[in-house]
Design a protein around this motif. Structure first.
Motif, PDB file in Angstrom:
ATOM      1  N   VAL A  44      18.797  -9.305  -5.776  1.00 36.67           N
ATOM      2  CA  VAL A  44      17.574  -9.773  -5.114  1.00 36.67           C
ATOM      3  C   VAL A  44      16.487  -8.734  -5.356  1.00 36.67           C
ATOM      4  O   VAL A  44      16.680  -7.544  -5.084  1.00 36.67           O
ATOM      5  CB  VAL A  44      17.789  -9.972  -3.602  1.00 36.67           C
ATOM      6  CG1 VAL A  44      16.513 -10.503  -2.949  1.00 36.67           C
ATOM      7  CG2 VAL A  44      18.954 -10.930  -3.353  1.00 36.67           C
ATOM      8  N   GLU A  45      15.344  -9.180  -5.864  1.00 34.84           N
ATOM      9  CA  GLU A  45      14.243  -8.282  -6.168  1.00 34.84           C
ATOM     10  C   GLU A  45      12.971  -8.767  -5.481  1.00 34.84           C
ATOM     11  O   GLU A  45      12.642  -9.959  -5.529  1.00 34.84           O
ATOM     12  CB  GLU A  45      14.024  -8.181  -7.674  1.00 34.84           C
ATOM     13  CG  GLU A  45      15.219  -7.598  -8.423  1.00 34.84           C
ATOM     14  CD  GLU A  45      14.995  -7.516  -9.910  1.00 34.84           C
ATOM     15  OE1 GLU A  45      14.491  -6.478 -10.384  1.00 34.84           O
ATOM     16  OE2 GLU A  45      15.317  -8.502 -10.601  1.00 34.84           O
ATOM     17  N   ALA A  46      12.258  -7.838  -4.856  1.00 35.75           N
ATOM     18  CA  ALA A  46      10.977  -8.145  -4.210  1.00 35.75           C
ATOM     19  C   ALA A  46       9.902  -7.264  -4.830  1.00 35.75           C
ATOM     20  O   ALA A  46      10.119  -6.074  -5.073  1.00 35.75           O
ATOM     21  CB  ALA A  46      11.075  -7.890  -2.708  1.00 35.75           C
ATOM     22  N   HIS A  47       8.744  -7.865  -5.085  1.00 33.45           N
ATOM     23  CA  HIS A  47       7.624  -7.085  -5.596  1.00 33.45           C
ATOM     24  C   HIS A  47       6.319  -7.734  -5.143  1.00 33.45           C
ATOM     25  O   HIS A  47       6.295  -8.882  -4.710  1.00 33.45           O
ATOM     26  CB  HIS A  47       7.673  -6.973  -7.127  1.00 33.45           C
ATOM     27  CG  HIS A  47       7.437  -8.266  -7.845  1.00 33.45           C
ATOM     28  ND1 HIS A  47       8.438  -9.177  -8.083  1.00 33.45           N
ATOM     29  CD2 HIS A  47       6.307  -8.817  -8.364  1.00 33.45           C
ATOM     30  CE1 HIS A  47       7.953 -10.218  -8.733  1.00 33.45           C
ATOM     31  NE2 HIS A  47       6.657 -10.032  -8.908  1.00 33.45           N
ATOM     32  N   SER A  48       5.249  -6.974  -5.236  1.00 34.10           N
ATOM     33  CA  SER A  48       3.937  -7.451  -4.804  1.00 34.10           C
ATOM     34  C   SER A  48       2.989  -7.543  -5.991  1.00 34.10           C
ATOM     35  O   SER A  48       2.901  -6.623  -6.805  1.00 34.10           O
ATOM     36  CB  SER A  48       3.347  -6.503  -3.752  1.00 34.10           C
ATOM     37  OG  SER A  48       1.996  -6.831  -3.476  1.00 34.10           O
ATOM     38  N   ASN A  49       2.268  -8.663  -6.078  1.00 32.84           N
ATOM     39  CA  ASN A  49       1.186  -8.835  -7.046  1.00 32.84           C
ATOM     40  C   ASN A  49      -0.173  -8.676  -6.367  1.00 32.84           C
ATOM     41  O   ASN A  49      -1.183  -9.169  -6.855  1.00 32.84           O
ATOM     42  CB  ASN A  49       1.265 -10.223  -7.694  1.00 32.84           C
ATOM     43  CG  ASN A  49       2.432 -10.341  -8.645  1.00 32.84           C
ATOM     44  OD1 ASN A  49       2.815  -9.365  -9.275  1.00 32.84           O
ATOM     45  ND2 ASN A  49       2.993 -11.532  -8.759  1.00 32.84           N
ATOM     46  N   LEU A  50      -0.194  -7.998  -5.224  1.00 31.10           N
ATOM     47  CA  LEU A  50      -1.393  -7.953  -4.384  1.00 31.10           C
ATOM     48  C   LEU A  50      -2.376  -6.862  -4.798  1.00 31.10           C
ATOM     49  O   LEU A  50      -3.530  -6.882  -4.347  1.00 31.10           O
ATOM     50  CB  LEU A  50      -0.960  -7.732  -2.931  1.00 31.10           C
ATOM     51  CG  LEU A  50      -1.948  -8.104  -1.819  1.00 31.10           C
ATOM     52  CD1 LEU A  50      -2.335  -9.560  -1.898  1.00 31.10           C
ATOM     53  CD2 LEU A  50      -1.338  -7.782  -0.466  1.00 31.10           C
ATOM     54  N   GLU A  51      -1.969  -5.933  -5.639  1.00 35.24           N
ATOM     55  CA  GLU A  51      -2.831  -4.792  -5.944  1.00 35.24           C
ATOM     56  C   GLU A  51      -4.189  -5.239  -6.477  1.00 35.24           C
ATOM     57  O   GLU A  51      -4.300  -5.989  -7.447  1.00 35.24           O
ATOM     58  CB  GLU A  51      -2.158  -3.875  -6.961  1.00 35.24           C
ATOM     59  CG  GLU A  51      -2.967  -2.615  -7.246  1.00 35.24           C
ATOM     60  CD  GLU A  51      -2.272  -1.677  -8.220  1.00 35.24           C
ATOM     61  OE1 GLU A  51      -2.835  -0.601  -8.490  1.00 35.24           O
ATOM     62  OE2 GLU A  51      -1.174  -2.023  -8.701  1.00 35.24           O
ATOM     63  N   ASN A  52      -5.262  -4.782  -5.800  1.00 39.17           N
ATOM     64  CA  ASN A  52      -6.664  -5.043  -6.158  1.00 39.17           C
ATOM     65  C   ASN A  52      -7.092  -6.496  -5.988  1.00 39.17           C
ATOM     66  O   ASN A  52      -8.184  -6.871  -6.411  1.00 39.17           O
ATOM     67  CB  ASN A  52      -6.961  -4.581  -7.591  1.00 39.17           C
ATOM     68  CG  ASN A  52      -7.051  -3.078  -7.704  1.00 39.17           C
ATOM     69  OD1 ASN A  52      -7.493  -2.414  -6.768  1.00 39.17           O
ATOM     70  ND2 ASN A  52      -6.616  -2.533  -8.823  1.00 39.17           N
ATOM     71  N   ILE A  53      -6.258  -7.325  -5.348  1.00 39.75           N
ATOM     72  CA  ILE A  53      -6.638  -8.704  -5.056  1.00 39.75           C
ATOM     73  C   ILE A  53      -7.434  -8.739  -3.752  1.00 39.75           C
ATOM     74  O   ILE A  53      -7.067  -8.112  -2.760  1.00 39.75           O
ATOM     75  CB  ILE A  53      -5.389  -9.606  -4.930  1.00 39.75           C
ATOM     76  CG1 ILE A  53      -4.681  -9.697  -6.287  1.00 39.75           C
ATOM     77  CG2 ILE A  53      -5.751 -10.990  -4.414  1.00 39.75           C
ATOM     78  CD1 ILE A  53      -5.454 -10.450  -7.354  1.00 39.75           C
ATOM     79  N   LYS A  54      -8.522  -9.501  -3.737  1.00 40.80           N
ATOM     80  CA  LYS A  54      -9.345  -9.625  -2.537  1.00 40.80           C
ATOM     81  C   LYS A  54      -8.625 -10.440  -1.462  1.00 40.80           C
ATOM     82  O   LYS A  54      -8.154 -11.538  -1.711  1.00 40.80           O
ATOM     83  CB  LYS A  54     -10.669 -10.305  -2.868  1.00 40.80           C
ATOM     84  CG  LYS A  54     -11.592 -10.471  -1.659  1.00 40.80           C
ATOM     85  CD  LYS A  54     -12.876 -11.165  -2.038  1.00 40.80           C
ATOM     86  CE  LYS A  54     -13.770 -11.373  -0.816  1.00 40.80           C
ATOM     87  NZ  LYS A  54     -15.011 -12.094  -1.172  1.00 40.80           N
ATOM     88  N   ILE A  55      -8.527  -9.874  -0.260  1.00 38.83           N
ATOM     89  CA  ILE A  55      -7.933 -10.562   0.879  1.00 38.83           C
ATOM     90  C   ILE A  55      -9.016 -11.020   1.845  1.00 38.83           C
ATOM     91  O   ILE A  55      -8.981 -12.128   2.361  1.00 38.83           O
ATOM     92  CB  ILE A  55      -6.930  -9.635   1.594  1.00 38.83           C
ATOM     93  CG1 ILE A  55      -5.820  -9.227   0.622  1.00 38.83           C
ATOM     94  CG2 ILE A  55      -6.333 -10.313   2.826  1.00 38.83           C
ATOM     95  CD1 ILE A  55      -4.958  -8.091   1.117  1.00 38.83           C
TER      96      ILE A  55
END
Length: 418
Positions: free
Chosen positions: A212-223
């Motif tokens: 099971v692998e978890a990662h984030s693609n959130l870097e530098n994305i506007k929230i």
């Protein structure tokens, strides 16, 4: 707004617009096009800012449109250099595609556009552009849990945020960027436990011996206007055998199953009246060879007939409020016939030693037929599996009815019961 116009000799054209940017076309020498699709390299013109180094505003959407009337878009793919795709929608008539997910700041994007003319001939174009740096925004950082390692099949994946996210649309941006993949693949979903915590679990338990692998693609994305995603360390765990300890409080029996095969029956005692053991599915939180258990930590006054201060061995923890499966040599005479504990599951020392050495963090302990209340969903360990799947997915920000309600079960972090 600056634009890139791509035309072919017959008159149809594509307008590729990264709002607030000047796109740069790939040169003919590096164009990875097949021999048959037509290319418009010689018909490119630009409008808008032409300054060298001009970059796109990452807060503006990406558009691809047609001009000329006799051609249509068949596909658009936009991806940054890290492999993050931009989601988008294509109009039914093929005249326009627009992005539906935010662009990342400080990113390099490649756009691949496929077209078709009236005769059905395919056209292709590849463009690139860069987005500007984020300006004066806070970063939302994510920490995945548990620590890397091997766990039982009941271990949820957690994501802790260092700032609260309350708005549903902002939660959707965050959730779409948090990815969990397993091998073998299973269906799963995030649940917003609170404004700063998410849990991920499959519909059923994880498969045995899965990765099971978890990662984030959130870097530098506007929230939000004041917040962008920060970096997050990816997580990789594996699962061991499927181990479930079924505890029948009425029969005073704990049955251990390994990969759905019964391997051992253990006589036990559970919580007596007033101290009944919780019903439900619990995930093993930790193992401690020795714990000094004191009744004062669970609110029993010193000097009471129910007070205790005992050294306890082979202690397997299943709630933060102090419920364990452990050795209880003082109650061997009641094990298998009566419930005399203060909420824990007690067994003989040899059986507790066997159980302690066989069980692992993330394995499952399920209690049935107890007069106690149901296991808390959150805040007292992992009661996640007690929530029906249809309700679980409603706790996602990207599903319908996603206003998941956090269970109001506040637990103390240090007490123990015997």
């Amino acid at each position: 707004m600056s634009t890139t116009v791509i035309s072919r000799g017959a008159g149809a054209a594509l307008l590729v617009a990264a709002i607030g940017t000047s796109a740069t076309a790939c040169g003919a020498d590096g164009n990875p096009l097949a021999a048959h699709p037509y290319d418009a390299t010689d018909q490119i013109s630009f409008s808008g800012p032409q300054e060298a180094g001009k970059k796109a505003d990452p807060d503006k959407p990406l558009e691809v449109t047609t001009q000329g009337g006799d051609g249509r878009i068949t596909d658009v793919s936009a991806m940054d250099a890290t492999g993050r795709y931009v989601s988008g929608e294509l109009d039914a008539d093929g005249s326009r595609w627009h992005s539906t997910s935010p662009l990342a700041a400080s990113a390099h994007y490649t756009i691949r556009v496929s077209t078709e003319d009236e005769a059905g001939r395919p056209g292709r174009k590849v463009l690139t552009f860069d987005t500007d740096k984020p300006k004066g925004q806070q970063l939302l950082n994510v920490k995945f849990g548990p620590e890397a390692g091997t766990y039982g099949v009941g271990q949820p994946i957690t994501a802790e945020l260092d700032q609260p996210v309350k708005d549903k649309a902002q939660r959707a941006v965050v959730e779409r960027a948090l990815r969990v993949d397993s091998t073998p693949a299973v269906q799963g979903s995030w649940y917003w436990v609170s404004d700063k915590e998410l849990h991920y679990r499959p519909q059923d338990y994880w498969p045995a011996h899965a990765t099971v692998e978890a990662h984030s693609n959130l870097e530098n994305i506007k929230i939000s206007d004041r917040m962008r995603g920060g970096k997050a360390k990816p997580l990789k765990i594996t699962t061991g055998d499927r181990v479930v300890a079924l505890t029948d409080a009425a029969k005073h029996l704990l049955t251990v199953y390994k990969n759905d095969e019964k391997i051992k029956d253990i006589p036990i005692t559970t919580g007596k009246p007033g101290f009944e053991t919780r019903n439900g599915i619990k995930v093993v939180l930790a193992k401690q060879y020795y714990v000094q258990m004191k009744s004062s930590t669970v609110g029993i006054a010193a000097g009471s007939s129910d007070s205790y201060d005992l050294p306890v061995y082979y202690a397997t923890r299943v709630t933060w409020s102090g419920e364990y499966v452990h050795a209880a040599p003082w109650s061997v005479g009641s094990q298998g016939s009566a419930n005399v504990s203060h909420g824990c599951t007690g067994m003989s020392t040899p059986n507790a030693s066997w159980f302690f050495n066989m069980i692992h963090e993330g394995d499952l302990v399920q209690v049935v037929n107890s007069a106690g209340h149901e296991m808390e969903l959150f805040d007292n360990g992992f009661g996640d599996w007690n929530m029906p799947w249809q309700k679980w997915v409603q706790g996602s920000a990207i599903s319908s009815g996603a206003d998941g309600v956090r269970a109001q079960n506040k637990a103390r972090l240090t007490p123990q019961s015997t």
